[in-house]
Design an enzyme around this catalytic site. Structure first.
Site, PDB file in Angstrom:
ATOM      1  N   LYS A   1     -12.409  -4.932   2.116  1.00 61.06           N
ATOM      2  CA  LYS A   1     -11.925  -3.917   3.308  1.00 61.06           C
ATOM      3  C   LYS A   1     -13.138  -2.393   3.557  1.00 61.06           C
ATOM      4  CE  LYS A   1      -7.423  -0.994   4.512  1.00 61.06           C
ATOM      5  NZ  LYS A   1      -6.548  -0.408   4.266  1.00 61.06           N
TER       6      LYS A   1
ATOM      7  N   TYR B   1      -3.222  -9.133  16.373  1.00 58.72           N
ATOM      8  CA  TYR B   1      -2.361  -8.942  17.420  1.00 58.72           C
ATOM      9  C   TYR B   1      -1.612  -9.917  18.076  1.00 58.72           C
ATOM     10  CZ  TYR B   1      -3.589  -5.026  14.061  1.00 58.72           C
ATOM     11  OH  TYR B   1      -2.588  -3.708  12.977  1.00 58.72           O
TER      12      TYR B   1
ATOM     13  N   SER C   1      -6.675  -3.582  14.465  1.00 59.85           N
ATOM     14  CA  SER C   1      -6.382  -2.483  15.281  1.00 59.85           C
ATOM     15  C   SER C   1      -7.345  -2.464  16.945  1.00 59.85           C
ATOM     16  CB  SER C   1      -5.304  -1.774  15.361  1.00 59.85           C
ATOM     17  OG  SER C   1      -6.305  -0.627  14.753  1.00 59.85           O
TER      18      SER C   1
ATOM     19  N   LYS D   1     -12.284  -7.343   6.475  1.00 63.46           N
ATOM     20  CA  LYS D   1     -11.799  -6.551   7.349  1.00 63.46           C
ATOM     21  C   LYS D   1     -12.000  -5.236   7.637  1.00 63.46           C
ATOM     22  CE  LYS D   1      -7.821  -3.587   8.409  1.00 63.46           C
ATOM     23  NZ  LYS D   1      -6.439  -2.384   7.197  1.00 63.46           N
TER      24      LYS D   1
ATOM     25  N   ARG E   1     -10.779   7.737   3.966  1.00 64.74           N
ATOM     26  CA  ARG E   1     -10.352   6.838   2.476  1.00 64.74           C
ATOM     27  C   ARG E   1     -11.564   6.507   2.432  1.00 64.74           C
ATOM     28  NH1 ARG E   1      -5.812   4.881   6.022  1.00 64.74           N
ATOM     29  NH2 ARG E   1      -3.834   6.041   5.320  1.00 64.74           N
TER      30      ARG E   1
ATOM     31  N   CYS F   1      -3.819   5.818   0.597  1.00 65.52           N
ATOM     32  CA  CYS F   1      -3.063   4.902  -0.058  1.00 65.52           C
ATOM     33  C   CYS F   1      -3.447   4.737  -1.713  1.00 65.52           C
ATOM     34  CB  CYS F   1      -4.689   3.690   0.244  1.00 65.52           C
ATOM     35  SG  CYS F   1      -5.121   3.272   2.066  1.00 65.52           S
TER      36      CYS F   1
ATOM     37  N   CYS G   1       0.790  -1.381  -0.067  1.00 66.34           N
ATOM     38  CA  CYS G   1      -0.026  -0.044  -0.018  1.00 66.34           C
ATOM     39  C   CYS G   1       0.847   1.155  -0.339  1.00 66.34           C
ATOM     40  CB  CYS G   1      -0.827   0.226   1.017  1.00 66.34           C
ATOM     41  SG  CYS G   1      -1.990   1.618   1.580  1.00 66.34           S
TER      42      CYS G   1
ATOM     43  N   ARG H   1      -3.183   2.800  11.973  1.00 64.84           N
ATOM     44  CA  ARG H   1      -2.121   4.794  11.550  1.00 64.84           C
ATOM     45  C   ARG H   1      -1.534   4.661  12.604  1.00 64.84           C
ATOM     46  NH1 ARG H   1      -8.183   6.169   9.128  1.00 64.84           N
ATOM     47  NH2 ARG H   1      -8.733   4.180   7.305  1.00 64.84           N
TER      48      ARG H   1
ATOM     49  N   CYS I   1      -0.285   4.252   1.561  1.00 65.20           N
ATOM     50  CA  CYS I   1      -0.557   4.946   2.432  1.00 65.20           C
ATOM     51  C   CYS I   1       0.469   5.281   4.167  1.00 65.20           C
ATOM     52  CB  CYS I   1      -1.137   4.185   3.469  1.00 65.20           C
ATOM     53  SG  CYS I   1      -0.949   2.319   4.436  1.00 65.20           S
TER      54      CYS I   1
END
Length: 320
Positions: free
Chosen positions: A190, A308, A269, A243, A212, A124, A114, A200, A116
Site C-alpha cells: 500500500k 466502488y 477512490s 493499492k 502517512r 493509522c 485500521c 478519506r 485512522c
C-alpha cells in the site's frame, strides 16, 4: 490440508473469489461505509452510487445489491467519537453483528482493520509523547480490533495500516481465541498515494498533521513494495493486495511469483472518481471504461478487485 487452505473454502462466495480460471462476479468486492453519525445517507463526492450510510440504510442497500448478485463487501465503520487510544468498539461490534444477523451467508463481509477513523489525529497508529510511532501499542489495538470484529461475526479481516508485524499479531490473537478459520486479506503493498481523497472524505480519516509517508510505502520504490508483501505472506496473510490498483499493475505478477499466493488489486477512490468525473464531462463512456479497467487489472494477474463499482457488474453485463 492446512488452515490457510481451509480459510479460503469457507463458503461459495470466497471459493468463487479464489477461482483462478474464470473472472467471476464474486471476485469484485464492494466497499461499504457505515457511519454512527449519519441518519440516512450522504453521497461520497466523485464516487458514483456510493454513500456513507446509517446502518439501516446500509441494509437496504445490501438488499438491493443482492438482487444484482453483489455479495462480497469490504466494510468501513466510522464512529461518532474519536480518541487517542482505549477505543470504544461498541458501535463496530453492534453494526457487524446486525449485518451478519440480517444476511448471514448471503454475503461475505470483510472488515477493514485500521485506526485512522478512530484516532482524533487521523493517523493509522498511536504515537508516543515525542511523536514517534508506538508500534507495540498500535499492534495491540489493531489485534483487539480484529478480535472484536470476528467475535461480532465478521467473515474476514483486512488490515490496512501498514504497521510492521500487524498481520502476525492479528493471526496470533485470532488463533489463540479459536478463530483459526477466519481469513486475513492484507493490504500488503500500500503506497502513500495521492489517489485516496474521496475515501478519506467518506471515512473521515484525513491526517490532522503531517502525512502517512512515515509508514506507507514510497511509490518510487519497487523493492520495498515487494518486501512488504513478502513480509505479510510470511506473517500469515491468506490473500495479498496492491493499492492503488491501477498504479501498481507492475507489481502483481512479481508478488505472486515471490509468494506463490493470490494477489488482488484495490481500485481506489481517486482512480474510480477519475472515470466518474470524465464521464460527467462526456469524455468517456463510464460503463465501458469501468469494464476496461477491471479487465486490465485481471490481465495483470489480479485475483480479486476491490472497486466502488462492484454493484454495477450486472448493469455492465459482464457476467452471465
Amino acid at each position: 490440508m492446512n488452515n490457510n487452505i481451509l480459510r479460503l473454502k469457507k463458503n461459495e462466495i470466497i471459493r468463487n473469489m479464489c477461482v483462478d480460471t474464470n473472472f467471476l462476479q464474486d471476485q469484485l468486492i464492494q466497499p461499504i461505509f457505515i457511519s454512527q453519525k449519519v441518519k440516512d445517507s450522504n453521497e461520497i463526492p466523485g464516487l458514483q452510487d456510493n454513500y456513507v450510510m446509517s446502518l439501516d440504510r446500509a441494509k437496504k442497500q445490501i438488499e438491493k445489491d443482492l438482487k444484482s448478485k453483489c455479495k462480497n463487501y469490504l466494510l468501513f465503520l466510522v464512529p461518532e467519537k474519536k480518541s487517542q487510544g482505549n477505543f470504544n468498539l461498541d458501535f463496530h461490534f453492534s453494526a457487524i453483528k446486525s449485518l451478519k444477523d440480517s444476511f448471514s451467508n448471503d454475503i461475505f463481509l470483510w472488515a477493514d482493520v485500521c485506526l485512522c477513523s478512530l484516532t482524533d489525529h487521523g493517523h493509522c497508529c498511536l504515537y508516543n509523547n515525542n511523536n514517534e510511532i508506538n508500534l507495540d501499542q498500535t499492534l495491540l489495538e489493531l489485534s483487539n480490533m480484529a478480535l472484536a470484529y470476528v467475535n461480532a461475526g465478521i467473515d474476514g479481516v483486512s488490515p490496512s495500516d501498514m504497521m510492521d508485524g500487524r498481520t502476525k499479531a492479528i493471526r496470533n490473537i485470532l488463533d489463540k481465541n479459536n478463530h483459526n478459520f477466519v481469513p486475513i486479506m492484507s493490504y500488503s503493498t500500500k503506497f502513500a498515494s495521492n489517489f485516496y481523497g474521496p475515501f478519506r472524505h467518506a471515512a473521515e480519516s484525513a491526517p490532522k498533521f503531517g502525512n502517512r509517508k512515515q509508514y506507507q510505502l514510497d511509490y518510487r520504490n519497487k523493492n520495498d513494495a515487494l518486501r512488504a508483501s513478502l513480509r505479510c505472506a510470511n506473517e500469515g496473510a491468506d490473500l495479498l493486495m496492491v493499492k492503488p490498483g491501477l498504479y501498481s499493475l507492475d507489481l502483481i505478477d512479481d508478488i505472486k511469483k515471490q509468494t506463490n499466493m493470490m494477489v488482488g488489486a484495490y481500485q481506489v477512490s481517486g482512480e474510480y472518481s477519475g472515470l466518474t468525473l470524465a464521464a460527467e464531462k462526456d469524455l468517456l463512456n463510464f460503463n465501458e471504461a469501468l469494464k476496461e479497467s477491471w479487465y486490465v487489472m485481471k490481465r495483470a494477474g489480479a485475483q480479486f478487485i476491490i472497486t466502488y463499482g462492484a454493484r454495477k457488474a450486472k448493469e455492465l453485463e459482464l457476467f452471465a
